[in-house]
Structures are given as C-alpha cells and as structure tokens.
Design an enzyme around this catalytic site. Structure first.
Site, PDB file in Angstrom:
ATOM      1  N   HIS A 176       2.971   3.296  -8.927  1.00 35.43           N
ATOM      2  CA  HIS A 176       2.809   1.861  -9.217  1.00 35.43           C
ATOM      3  C   HIS A 176       4.059   1.318  -9.918  1.00 35.43           C
ATOM      4  O   HIS A 176       4.495   0.200  -9.660  1.00 35.43           O
ATOM      5  CB  HIS A 176       1.569   1.632 -10.081  1.00 35.43           C
ATOM      6  CG  HIS A 176       0.282   2.017  -9.390  1.00 35.43           C
ATOM      7  ND1 HIS A 176      -0.004   1.643  -8.095  1.00 35.43           N
ATOM      8  CD2 HIS A 176      -0.783   2.752  -9.811  1.00 35.43           C
ATOM      9  CE1 HIS A 176      -1.191   2.125  -7.757  1.00 35.43           C
ATOM     10  NE2 HIS A 176      -1.677   2.807  -8.768  1.00 35.43           N
ATOM     11  N   ARG A 222     -11.295   2.284  -9.428  1.00 30.63           N
ATOM     12  CA  ARG A 222     -10.341   3.383  -9.717  1.00 30.63           C
ATOM     13  C   ARG A 222     -10.551   3.893 -11.147  1.00 30.63           C
ATOM     14  O   ARG A 222     -11.165   3.211 -11.966  1.00 30.63           O
ATOM     15  CB  ARG A 222      -8.915   2.864  -9.558  1.00 30.63           C
ATOM     16  CG  ARG A 222      -8.653   2.489  -8.126  1.00 30.63           C
ATOM     17  CD  ARG A 222      -7.227   2.047  -7.917  1.00 30.63           C
ATOM     18  NE  ARG A 222      -7.070   1.811  -6.490  1.00 30.63           N
ATOM     19  CZ  ARG A 222      -5.960   2.017  -5.819  1.00 30.63           C
ATOM     20  NH1 ARG A 222      -4.873   2.426  -6.430  1.00 30.63           N
ATOM     21  NH2 ARG A 222      -5.904   1.792  -4.532  1.00 30.63           N
ATOM     22  N   LEU A 273      10.915 -20.824  -4.279  1.00 29.50           N
ATOM     23  CA  LEU A 273       9.985 -19.829  -3.727  1.00 29.50           C
ATOM     24  C   LEU A 273       8.751 -19.843  -4.625  1.00 29.50           C
ATOM     25  O   LEU A 273       8.877 -19.954  -5.840  1.00 29.50           O
ATOM     26  CB  LEU A 273      10.620 -18.429  -3.768  1.00 29.50           C
ATOM     27  CG  LEU A 273       9.676 -17.242  -3.539  1.00 29.50           C
ATOM     28  CD1 LEU A 273       9.191 -17.200  -2.090  1.00 29.50           C
ATOM     29  CD2 LEU A 273      10.362 -15.910  -3.878  1.00 29.50           C
ATOM     30  N   SER A 301      -7.090  -5.796  -6.072  1.00 32.07           N
ATOM     31  CA  SER A 301      -8.273  -6.307  -5.376  1.00 32.07           C
ATOM     32  C   SER A 301      -9.500  -6.120  -6.272  1.00 32.07           C
ATOM     33  O   SER A 301      -9.476  -5.318  -7.218  1.00 32.07           O
ATOM     34  CB  SER A 301      -8.477  -5.545  -4.066  1.00 32.07           C
ATOM     35  OG  SER A 301      -8.924  -4.232  -4.354  1.00 32.07           O
ATOM     36  N   ASP A 317       0.837  -1.198   0.000  1.00 36.74           N
ATOM     37  CA  ASP A 317       0.000   0.000   0.000  1.00 36.74           C
ATOM     38  C   ASP A 317       0.876   1.253   0.000  1.00 36.74           C
ATOM     39  O   ASP A 317       1.993   1.241   0.516  1.00 36.74           O
ATOM     40  CB  ASP A 317      -0.902  -0.023   1.247  1.00 36.74           C
ATOM     41  CG  ASP A 317      -2.034   0.989   1.143  1.00 36.74           C
ATOM     42  OD1 ASP A 317      -2.284   1.503   0.030  1.00 36.74           O
ATOM     43  OD2 ASP A 317      -2.668   1.276   2.176  1.00 36.74           O
ATOM     44  N   ARG A 371      -5.496  -2.020   8.743  1.00 36.20           N
ATOM     45  CA  ARG A 371      -6.683  -2.819   8.389  1.00 36.20           C
ATOM     46  C   ARG A 371      -6.268  -3.933   7.426  1.00 36.20           C
ATOM     47  O   ARG A 371      -5.174  -3.884   6.855  1.00 36.20           O
ATOM     48  CB  ARG A 371      -7.776  -1.941   7.775  1.00 36.20           C
ATOM     49  CG  ARG A 371      -7.319  -1.074   6.650  1.00 36.20           C
ATOM     50  CD  ARG A 371      -8.491  -0.276   6.040  1.00 36.20           C
ATOM     51  NE  ARG A 371      -7.978   0.623   5.017  1.00 36.20           N
ATOM     52  CZ  ARG A 371      -7.665   1.900   5.246  1.00 36.20           C
ATOM     53  NH1 ARG A 371      -7.839   2.429   6.448  1.00 36.20           N
ATOM     54  NH2 ARG A 371      -7.175   2.649   4.288  1.00 36.20           N
ATOM     55  N   TRP A 427       3.038   7.856  -2.334  1.00 39.98           N
ATOM     56  CA  TRP A 427       4.462   7.986  -2.677  1.00 39.98           C
ATOM     57  C   TRP A 427       4.605   8.930  -3.873  1.00 39.98           C
ATOM     58  O   TRP A 427       5.463   9.826  -3.877  1.00 39.98           O
ATOM     59  CB  TRP A 427       5.034   6.599  -3.018  1.00 39.98           C
ATOM     60  CG  TRP A 427       6.484   6.564  -3.368  1.00 39.98           C
ATOM     61  CD1 TRP A 427       7.529   6.336  -2.524  1.00 39.98           C
ATOM     62  CD2 TRP A 427       7.053   6.750  -4.676  1.00 39.98           C
ATOM     63  NE1 TRP A 427       8.722   6.366  -3.212  1.00 39.98           N
ATOM     64  CE2 TRP A 427       8.452   6.621  -4.542  1.00 39.98           C
ATOM     65  CE3 TRP A 427       6.536   7.009  -5.948  1.00 39.98           C
ATOM     66  CZ2 TRP A 427       9.338   6.733  -5.612  1.00 39.98           C
ATOM     67  CZ3 TRP A 427       7.415   7.134  -7.030  1.00 39.98           C
ATOM     68  CH2 TRP A 427       8.793   6.994  -6.845  1.00 39.98           C
ATOM     69  N   TRP A 448     -11.237  -2.132  -9.159  1.00 43.67           N
ATOM     70  CA  TRP A 448     -11.908  -1.761 -10.422  1.00 43.67           C
ATOM     71  C   TRP A 448     -12.576  -0.401 -10.319  1.00 43.67           C
ATOM     72  O   TRP A 448     -12.897   0.215 -11.325  1.00 43.67           O
ATOM     73  CB  TRP A 448     -12.972  -2.813 -10.786  1.00 43.67           C
ATOM     74  CG  TRP A 448     -12.409  -4.138 -11.190  1.00 43.67           C
ATOM     75  CD1 TRP A 448     -12.439  -5.283 -10.474  1.00 43.67           C
ATOM     76  CD2 TRP A 448     -11.746  -4.463 -12.421  1.00 43.67           C
ATOM     77  NE1 TRP A 448     -11.830  -6.301 -11.165  1.00 43.67           N
ATOM     78  CE2 TRP A 448     -11.392  -5.830 -12.370  1.00 43.67           C
ATOM     79  CE3 TRP A 448     -11.398  -3.734 -13.574  1.00 43.67           C
ATOM     80  CZ2 TRP A 448     -10.718  -6.481 -13.397  1.00 43.67           C
ATOM     81  CZ3 TRP A 448     -10.728  -4.380 -14.602  1.00 43.67           C
ATOM     82  CH2 TRP A 448     -10.395  -5.742 -14.511  1.00 43.67           C
ATOM     83  N   SER A 476      -8.262  -5.055   4.753  1.00 47.84           N
ATOM     84  CA  SER A 476      -8.737  -4.774   3.391  1.00 47.84           C
ATOM     85  C   SER A 476      -9.155  -6.017   2.598  1.00 47.84           C
ATOM     86  O   SER A 476      -8.759  -6.156   1.432  1.00 47.84           O
ATOM     87  CB  SER A 476      -7.673  -3.986   2.616  1.00 47.84           C
ATOM     88  OG  SER A 476      -7.449  -2.764   3.238  1.00 47.84           O
TER      89      SER A 476
HETATM   90  C1  FPP Z   1      -1.812   0.146  -3.436  1.00 43.74           C
HETATM   91  O1  FPP Z   1      -1.360   1.477  -3.458  1.00 43.74           O
HETATM   92  C2  FPP Z   1      -1.259  -0.627  -4.521  1.00 43.74           C
HETATM   93  C3  FPP Z   1      -1.979  -1.222  -5.517  1.00 43.74           C
HETATM   94  C4  FPP Z   1      -3.435  -1.129  -5.584  1.00 43.74           C
HETATM   95  C5  FPP Z   1      -1.351  -1.950  -6.626  1.00 43.74           C
HETATM   96  C6  FPP Z   1      -0.106  -2.726  -6.328  1.00 43.74           C
HETATM   97  C7  FPP Z   1       0.637  -2.858  -7.603  1.00 43.74           C
HETATM   98  C8  FPP Z   1       1.999  -2.848  -7.742  1.00 43.74           C
HETATM   99  C9  FPP Z   1       2.913  -2.791  -6.612  1.00 43.74           C
HETATM  100  C10 FPP Z   1       2.641  -2.852  -9.078  1.00 43.74           C
HETATM  101  C11 FPP Z   1       2.563  -4.066  -9.915  1.00 43.74           C
HETATM  102  C12 FPP Z   1       2.526  -5.375  -9.230  1.00 43.74           C
HETATM  103  C13 FPP Z   1       3.322  -6.438  -9.513  1.00 43.74           C
HETATM  104  C14 FPP Z   1       3.107  -7.719  -8.804  1.00 43.74           C
HETATM  105  C15 FPP Z   1       4.421  -6.368 -10.471  1.00 43.74           C
HETATM  106  P1  FPP Z   1      -2.424   2.667  -3.598  1.00 43.74           P
HETATM  107  O2  FPP Z   1      -2.495   3.034  -5.037  1.00 43.74           O
HETATM  108  O3  FPP Z   1      -3.716   2.263  -2.988  1.00 43.74           O
HETATM  109  O4  FPP Z   1      -1.722   3.774  -2.761  1.00 43.74           O
HETATM  110  P2  FPP Z   1      -2.445   4.958  -1.944  1.00 43.74           P
HETATM  111  O5  FPP Z   1      -3.238   4.302  -0.852  1.00 43.74           O
HETATM  112  O6  FPP Z   1      -1.306   5.769  -1.424  1.00 43.74           O
HETATM  113  O7  FPP Z   1      -3.290   5.708  -2.918  1.00 43.74           O
END
Ligand code: FPP
Length: 261
Positions: A53, A87, A147, A81, A36, A207, A41, A85, A209
């Site tokens: 991302h 977003r 792994l 998750s 998260d 949490r 970031w 969708w 989630s």
């Molecule tokens: C949550 O951050 C992150 C995600 C919903 C996506 C996770 C995806 C990646 C790390 C990249 C690709 C994955 C792989 C396995 C190569 P957020 O966007 O909810 O952050 P925020 O809460 O600060 O808005």
C-alpha cells in the site's frame, strides 16, 4: 492549453514513443482507476501487505502528475471500498493513515499545480481524523480546476445508487413522471463530474468490483497485469494510446461514408 510535458518525457524513451502516438487533442476527460495488486506486489517481495500500500501511494503521485501534465481533467481513484472494512483491523487502520499522510504532504503540490480534491463515498463512516483532513484539503483546493482528483473512499456503487434513491424520496420533490436518467444522476455522489471515458484496472483481474456502477455504462475498460505499485507513466500512456484506438459508439452505429445501412 493544459498540456505540459517539459521534463516529463526523456528523449528516446518508451514514454516518448508512446506520446508520439497520442492525439493530444483527443484525450479522455475522465480516467477512473481500480488500483489493485498492492498485496500481491508485497507478497512477491516477501514484504508485509502494508508495504504494498505504501508503494501504491507513491504510484498515486505519479499518475496524478501524469494526468495533470497531459490535461486529463478528472482522475477518480478507488482507494477504499466499503468491502475493505472486512480486512484485518491493522491493515484498515494503516490504509486510512496512509491516505491522511498523503493528503498532509500534498498541500504544496496541489496548490502549485492547481489540483482540486473531491471525495465520493459514505462520508459519515470515514474515520474522524481522516474526514477532517479531507475537509481541509477539499476546502483548500475548491477553487482549482486544472485536474480534479476524485477519491472514492468508503465507496460502493450499489450503496451510491441506494443513497440516491433515499435522497430522492427524502427530498420529495421529484415525481415519477419527471424522473429520468439525468434527474437520477443529479442525486449520485458524482453530481457535476462527467462519466469516466476510460476505466483502468491493474493486476489483471477482469471485474468492476462495485465501482461507479452507474457511471461506467459507456466507459472503455483497459486492464493491465501490472500490479498497482508498479504502475508508471509508461502504463498510463499505454492505456491512453489504446483508448484512442477504440471506436466509441455509445450504442449507435458509425457507418463509414461508403457503407449504406
Ligand atoms: C488494492 O490492492 C488496493 C487497495 C485496497 C487500497 C488502495 C490504496 C492505495 C493505493 C494507497 C493509498 C491511496 C491514496 C489515494 C494515497 P489489494 O490490497 O487488494 O491487493 P491484492 O489484491 O494483491 O491483495
């Protein structure tokens, strides 16, 4: 022995200090991560969310390498998750594309390091091109077991439980007298995968989630304020050191030898 720390830790570094605190024979078998903070970031750097991302995908490479080298056997990553969708369309499309790119670029490393890739989630709703890529990588890595990376994609813990009930009803081969926790768990997406010993969540949110609701019943939870794109090997090592300080009782009492009951 699966542990390989050659070239992984620089002498005198914080990572070395953390590794020295670890009992390498007592590492968690399964680490699950709620990655998260990608968006925050990016915001902090005045960049578009998708840059967060992108940086997050790089952090994935680092945790995969760390787990493989340390001998963690299963690493589950919450990458998309069912709620994601909701977003903006552009962000959703880019997330799937990032995942596809990641998979395409990993072939050599996965084969070299004998890493298996598996997927949990509602697969029928995953975009076709990503699903194809996932099937290719799953087939290519099926024989590996150093792994296992379990990608939680289009995943929802509640949906998983509902899907398990549906399977039980559809198969019709399980009557209520024989339905117990073990039999139920055999119908979850995670059949064959041990429950996580350690659940890590980044970005400070406290949490779960909708992640692995059944499987985390007895997991130790470790939350760090670090945003996922900044998560490095020192952070996973810190989580492992902390994990080893916990007393896992699974609901029982661990009486010290001198203590009566
Ligand atoms: C949550 O951050 C992150 C995600 C919903 C996506 C996770 C995806 C990646 C790390 C990249 C690709 C994955 C792989 C396995 C190569 P957020 O966007 O909810 O952050 P925020 O809460 O600060 O808005």
């Amino acid at each position: 022995m699966d542990i390989d720390l050659k070239g992984f830790i620089s002498p005198g570094s914080e990572e070395e200090r953390l590794v020295q605190q670890l009992d390498l024979s007592r590492l968690p078998r399964h680490v699950a991560v709620i990655m998260d903070g990608n968006g925050r970031w990016a915001e902090k750097r005045r960049k578009p969310r998708i840059e967060g991302h992108r940086a997050g995908a790089k952090a994935v490479q680092e945790i995969v390498e760390s787990c493989a080298r340390l001998g963690v056997k299963f690493l589950t990553l919450y990458a998309f998750s069912r709620e994601n969708w909701k977003r903006p369309k552009k962000e959703v499309a880019l997330l799937w594309r990032l995942l596809e790119d990641y998979l395409r670029k990993q072939d050599k490393d996965l084969i070299k390091n004998k890493i298996r890739v598996m997927v949990i989630g509602r697969r029928e709703e995953i975009p076709e091109s990503t699903e194809k890529e996932l099937e290719r990588v799953e087939a290519m890595t099926r024989g590996f077991d150093r792994l296992t990376i379990v990608l939680a994609l289009n995943y929802s813990g509640r949906t998983e439980i509902v899907d398990a009930v549906k399977k039980i009803l559809q198969d019709g081969d399980l009557d209520s007298a024989r339905l117990d926790e073990e039999a139920f768990a055999r119908h979850l997406y995670t059949v064959g995968i041990p429950d996580p010993d350690l659940l890590i969540r980044t970005s400070g949110e406290i949490r779960v989630s909708n992640f692995l609701l059944w499987q985390i019943a007895y997991s130790e939870i470790w939350i760090t304020p670090v945003f996922w794109p900044d998560f490095r090997r020192r952070d996973i090592l810190q989580a492992l050191v902390d994990f080893q300080k916990r007393e896992r009782r699974f609901g029982a009492v661990h009486a010290r030898p001198s203590e009566g009951v």
